[in-house]
Design a protein around this motif. Structure first.
Motif, short mmCIF file in Angstrom:
data_model
loop_
_atom_site.label_atom_id
_atom_site.label_comp_id
_atom_site.label_asym_id
_atom_site.label_seq_id
_atom_site.Cartn_x
_atom_site.Cartn_y
_atom_site.Cartn_z
N UNK A 93 7.29 9.88 9.73
CA UNK A 93 7.79 10.32 11.02
C UNK A 93 7.40 11.78 11.21
N UNK A 94 6.87 12.11 12.39
CA UNK A 94 6.54 13.48 12.74
C UNK A 94 7.85 14.23 12.92
N UNK A 95 8.04 15.32 12.15
CA UNK A 95 9.31 16.05 12.18
C UNK A 95 9.57 16.73 13.52
N UNK A 96 8.55 17.02 14.27
CA UNK A 96 8.74 17.69 15.56
C UNK A 96 9.11 16.73 16.67
N UNK A 105 4.34 8.89 13.06
CA UNK A 105 3.11 9.66 13.11
C UNK A 105 1.91 8.73 13.28
N UNK A 106 1.04 9.11 14.16
CA UNK A 106 -0.20 8.35 14.38
C UNK A 106 -1.35 9.34 14.50
N UNK A 107 -2.51 8.97 13.99
CA UNK A 107 -3.67 9.84 14.12
C UNK A 107 -3.60 11.01 13.17
N UNK A 108 -3.67 12.23 13.71
CA UNK A 108 -3.70 13.44 12.89
C UNK A 108 -2.40 13.58 12.10
N UNK A 109 -2.53 14.06 10.88
CA UNK A 109 -1.38 14.25 10.01
C UNK A 109 -0.58 15.47 10.48
N UNK A 110 0.71 15.29 10.80
CA UNK A 110 1.52 16.44 11.20
C UNK A 110 1.74 17.36 10.00
N UNK A 111 2.04 18.64 10.22
CA UNK A 111 2.21 19.57 9.09
C UNK A 111 3.38 19.18 8.19
N UNK A 112 4.45 18.64 8.75
CA UNK A 112 5.59 18.18 7.96
C UNK A 112 5.88 16.74 8.33
N UNK A 113 5.99 15.89 7.32
CA UNK A 113 6.26 14.48 7.56
C UNK A 113 7.50 14.05 6.80
N UNK A 114 8.31 13.19 7.43
CA UNK A 114 9.42 12.57 6.75
C UNK A 114 9.00 11.16 6.36
N UNK A 115 9.21 10.81 5.12
CA UNK A 115 8.87 9.48 4.63
C UNK A 115 10.13 8.64 4.61
N UNK A 116 10.09 7.50 5.26
CA UNK A 116 11.26 6.64 5.32
C UNK A 116 11.40 5.75 4.09
N UNK A 117 10.32 5.60 3.35
CA UNK A 117 10.35 4.86 2.09
C UNK A 117 9.84 5.80 1.01
N UNK A 156 23.12 7.27 -3.50
CA UNK A 156 23.64 6.74 -2.23
C UNK A 156 22.77 7.18 -1.05
N UNK A 157 22.03 8.25 -1.24
CA UNK A 157 21.17 8.78 -0.19
C UNK A 157 19.93 9.36 -0.84
N UNK A 158 18.78 9.17 -0.19
CA UNK A 158 17.54 9.79 -0.65
C UNK A 158 16.63 10.01 0.54
N UNK A 159 15.94 11.14 0.55
CA UNK A 159 14.94 11.39 1.58
C UNK A 159 13.76 12.13 0.97
N UNK A 160 12.68 12.20 1.73
CA UNK A 160 11.46 12.87 1.26
C UNK A 160 10.75 13.48 2.46
N UNK A 161 10.47 14.76 2.36
CA UNK A 161 9.69 15.47 3.38
C UNK A 161 8.48 16.06 2.69
N UNK A 162 7.32 15.96 3.33
CA UNK A 162 6.06 16.45 2.76
C UNK A 162 5.42 17.44 3.71
N UNK A 163 5.00 18.58 3.16
CA UNK A 163 4.30 19.62 3.89
C UNK A 163 2.84 19.59 3.49
N UNK A 164 1.94 19.46 4.47
CA UNK A 164 0.51 19.52 4.19
C UNK A 164 0.13 20.99 4.03
N UNK A 165 -0.49 21.33 2.91
CA UNK A 165 -0.82 22.71 2.60
C UNK A 165 -2.19 23.09 3.16
#
Length: 151
Positions: free
Chosen positions: A3-6, A11-23, A38-47
């Motif tokens: 998911x595009x954080x903004x 997210x489709x096409x170009x990789x957003x700078x920060x992405x949330x992964x639902x899995x 009970x809860x887990x999330x993951x956010x990735x920043x493209x460097x």
């Protein structure tokens, strides 16, 4: 799916700078020592090329940049005030932003903190041109789930 954080949209096409992964990938889940969180999330920043180069930051340096510099007092307010986490004073050896360093490897660091309601772990991993931050929460009491909202 990411998911595009903004925009909050897939997210489709170009990789957003920060992405949330639902899995969360199994490789990320294995870095947490919490049994059945009970809860887990993951956010990735493209460097950028400069941030991902040979003189790039270590996982601990990235954790300091994200948790101390970027989250700052707002993060401390949520962690201490809202969640009641018992964090160490800053700066403290063996800690990042008050979170105790609970484990580390060449490309990752795991931080842990506790409250009456929950145990939380943050795992920061750096590899392949990206920095990822995962949050894992295990509630100690049902009141922890109510305070934090639905997972």
């Amino acid at each position: 799916m990411t998911v595009d954080s903004e925009t909050g949209r897939e997210a489709a096409g170009a990789t957003p700078p920060v992405r949330q992964h639902l899995v969360l990938p199994d490789a990320v889940r294995r870095l947490s020592t919490l049994a059945e969180p009970d809860y887990a999330d993951l956010f990735t920043l493209t460097l950028t090329d400069a941030a991902a180069g040979p003189a790039a930051r270590s996982p601990e340096q990235w954790a300091c940049a994200v948790l101390e510099d970027a989250a700052g007092w707002q993060g401390q307010f949520v962690w201490r005030g809202v969640l009641g986490l018992r964090l160490q004073g800053r700066p403290t050896p063996g800690c990042v932003a008050g979170w105790e360093i609970d484990g580390r490897g060449d490309d990752w660091i795991r931080l842990e903190a506790h409250s009456r309601m929950l145990t939380g772990q943050l795992v920061l991993r750096v590899d392949a041109g990206q920095a990822s931050l995962s949050t894992f929460i295990r509630y100690r009491k049902p009141s922890g789930a109510r305070a934090c909202g639905p997972a």
